[in-house]
Scaffold this motif. Structure first.
Motif, mmCIF file in Angstrom:
data_model
loop_
_atom_site.group_PDB
_atom_site.id
_atom_site.type_symbol
_atom_site.label_atom_id
_atom_site.label_comp_id
_atom_site.label_asym_id
_atom_site.label_seq_id
_atom_site.Cartn_x
_atom_site.Cartn_y
_atom_site.Cartn_z
ATOM 1 N N GLY A 4 0.811 -1.205 0.000
ATOM 2 C CA GLY A 4 0.000 0.000 0.000
ATOM 3 C C GLY A 4 0.844 1.253 0.000
ATOM 4 O O GLY A 4 1.366 1.653 -1.023
ATOM 5 N N MET A 5 0.989 1.857 1.164
ATOM 6 C CA MET A 5 1.746 3.099 1.263
ATOM 7 C C MET A 5 3.232 2.868 1.478
ATOM 8 O O MET A 5 3.999 3.805 1.607
ATOM 9 N N TYR A 6 3.638 1.601 1.488
ATOM 10 C CA TYR A 6 5.047 1.247 1.684
ATOM 11 C C TYR A 6 5.527 0.329 0.567
ATOM 12 O O TYR A 6 4.750 -0.441 0.011
ATOM 13 N N GLU A 7 6.818 0.422 0.276
ATOM 14 C CA GLU A 7 7.445 -0.572 -0.588
ATOM 15 C C GLU A 7 8.810 -0.888 0.002
ATOM 16 O O GLU A 7 9.375 -0.086 0.749
ATOM 17 N N TRP A 8 9.312 -2.044 -0.323
ATOM 18 C CA TRP A 8 10.594 -2.495 0.219
ATOM 19 C C TRP A 8 11.737 -2.107 -0.699
ATOM 20 O O TRP A 8 11.660 -2.293 -1.906
#
Length: 99
Positions: A4-8
Protein backbone atom coordinates in the motif's frame (compact mmCIF):
# COMPACT_ATOMS: atom_id res chain seq x y z
CA UNK A 1 6.69 -6.27 -2.33
CA UNK A 2 4.15 -3.49 -2.23
CA UNK A 3 2.23 -2.90 0.99
CA UNK A 4 0.00 0.00 0.00
CA UNK A 5 1.75 3.10 1.26
CA UNK A 6 5.05 1.25 1.68
CA UNK A 7 7.44 -0.57 -0.59
CA UNK A 8 10.59 -2.50 0.22
CA UNK A 9 14.05 -1.38 -0.86
CA UNK A 10 15.68 -4.28 -2.76
CA UNK A 11 18.52 -4.57 -0.20
CA UNK A 12 16.35 -4.53 2.92
CA UNK A 13 15.88 -8.31 3.19
CA UNK A 14 19.62 -9.00 3.58
CA UNK A 15 19.95 -6.24 6.18
CA UNK A 16 16.96 -7.51 8.15
CA UNK A 17 18.35 -11.06 8.06
CA UNK A 18 21.63 -9.76 9.54
CA UNK A 19 19.85 -8.31 12.59
CA UNK A 20 17.27 -11.09 12.94
CA UNK A 21 14.14 -9.10 12.12
CA UNK A 22 11.28 -10.55 10.09
CA UNK A 23 9.49 -8.48 7.46
CA UNK A 24 6.16 -9.06 9.17
CA UNK A 25 7.59 -7.53 12.37
CA UNK A 26 8.46 -4.37 10.44
CA UNK A 27 4.91 -4.18 9.10
CA UNK A 28 3.45 -4.64 12.59
CA UNK A 29 5.44 -1.62 13.78
CA UNK A 30 4.44 0.47 10.75
CA UNK A 31 0.75 -0.28 11.20
CA UNK A 32 0.74 -0.07 14.99
CA UNK A 33 -1.56 2.56 16.50
CA UNK A 34 1.25 3.41 18.99
CA UNK A 35 4.10 4.23 16.63
CA UNK A 36 6.33 7.29 17.05
CA UNK A 37 7.52 8.94 13.83
CA UNK A 38 10.67 11.05 14.04
CA UNK A 39 12.54 12.78 11.21
CA UNK A 40 16.26 12.13 10.93
CA UNK A 41 19.21 12.48 8.57
CA UNK A 42 21.44 9.61 7.52
CA UNK A 43 25.23 9.81 7.70
CA UNK A 44 25.16 10.48 3.97
CA UNK A 45 22.82 13.45 4.42
CA UNK A 46 19.66 11.68 3.21
CA UNK A 47 16.45 12.92 4.82
CA UNK A 48 14.74 9.90 6.36
CA UNK A 49 11.94 9.09 8.76
CA UNK A 50 12.38 6.76 11.70
CA UNK A 51 9.36 4.97 13.09
CA UNK A 52 9.70 3.69 16.64
CA UNK A 53 7.27 1.05 17.81
CA UNK A 54 6.56 -2.43 19.09
CA UNK A 55 5.51 -5.60 17.37
CA UNK A 56 2.35 -7.33 18.54
CA UNK A 57 4.57 -9.42 20.85
CA UNK A 58 6.14 -6.27 22.32
CA UNK A 59 9.51 -6.31 20.54
CA UNK A 60 10.77 -2.73 20.33
CA UNK A 61 12.01 -1.84 16.83
CA UNK A 62 13.13 1.22 14.95
CA UNK A 63 12.24 1.30 11.24
CA UNK A 64 14.04 3.54 8.75
CA UNK A 65 12.09 4.92 5.77
CA UNK A 66 12.63 7.37 2.94
CA UNK A 67 9.99 9.20 0.93
CA UNK A 68 9.82 8.38 -2.77
CA UNK A 69 8.25 11.45 -4.35
CA UNK A 70 7.89 9.91 -7.80
CA UNK A 71 5.65 7.07 -6.60
CA UNK A 72 4.19 8.85 -3.56
CA UNK A 73 5.00 6.28 -0.91
CA UNK A 74 7.53 5.38 1.76
CA UNK A 75 10.37 2.97 1.04
CA UNK A 76 11.40 0.66 3.88
CA UNK A 77 15.18 0.71 4.08
CA UNK A 78 16.07 -1.04 7.32
CA UNK A 79 14.95 -1.91 10.83
CA UNK A 80 16.83 -2.60 14.03
CA UNK A 81 16.11 -3.46 17.63
CA UNK A 82 16.09 -0.35 19.80
CA UNK A 83 19.15 0.31 21.91
CA UNK A 84 18.63 0.57 25.66
CA UNK A 85 18.78 4.37 25.40
CA UNK A 86 16.23 4.43 22.56
CA UNK A 87 13.98 2.03 24.46
CA UNK A 88 14.04 4.28 27.54
CA UNK A 89 13.14 7.30 25.38
CA UNK A 90 10.38 5.41 23.59
CA UNK A 91 8.95 4.00 26.82
CA UNK A 92 8.79 7.53 28.26
CA UNK A 93 6.97 8.66 25.10
CA UNK A 94 4.52 5.74 25.40
CA UNK A 95 3.57 6.95 28.87
CA UNK A 96 3.03 10.59 27.87
CA UNK A 97 2.27 10.32 24.13
CA UNK A 98 3.91 13.75 23.70
CA UNK A 99 5.70 14.56 20.47
Amino acid sequence: MDSGMYEWWFGSRALLDEVGIERWEVMEVLFSPRRWSRPATSREGLAVLTVWGRTDEGRALLVLLRWLRVVGRWQILFAAPMTSMQLAEYTAWEVTGDE
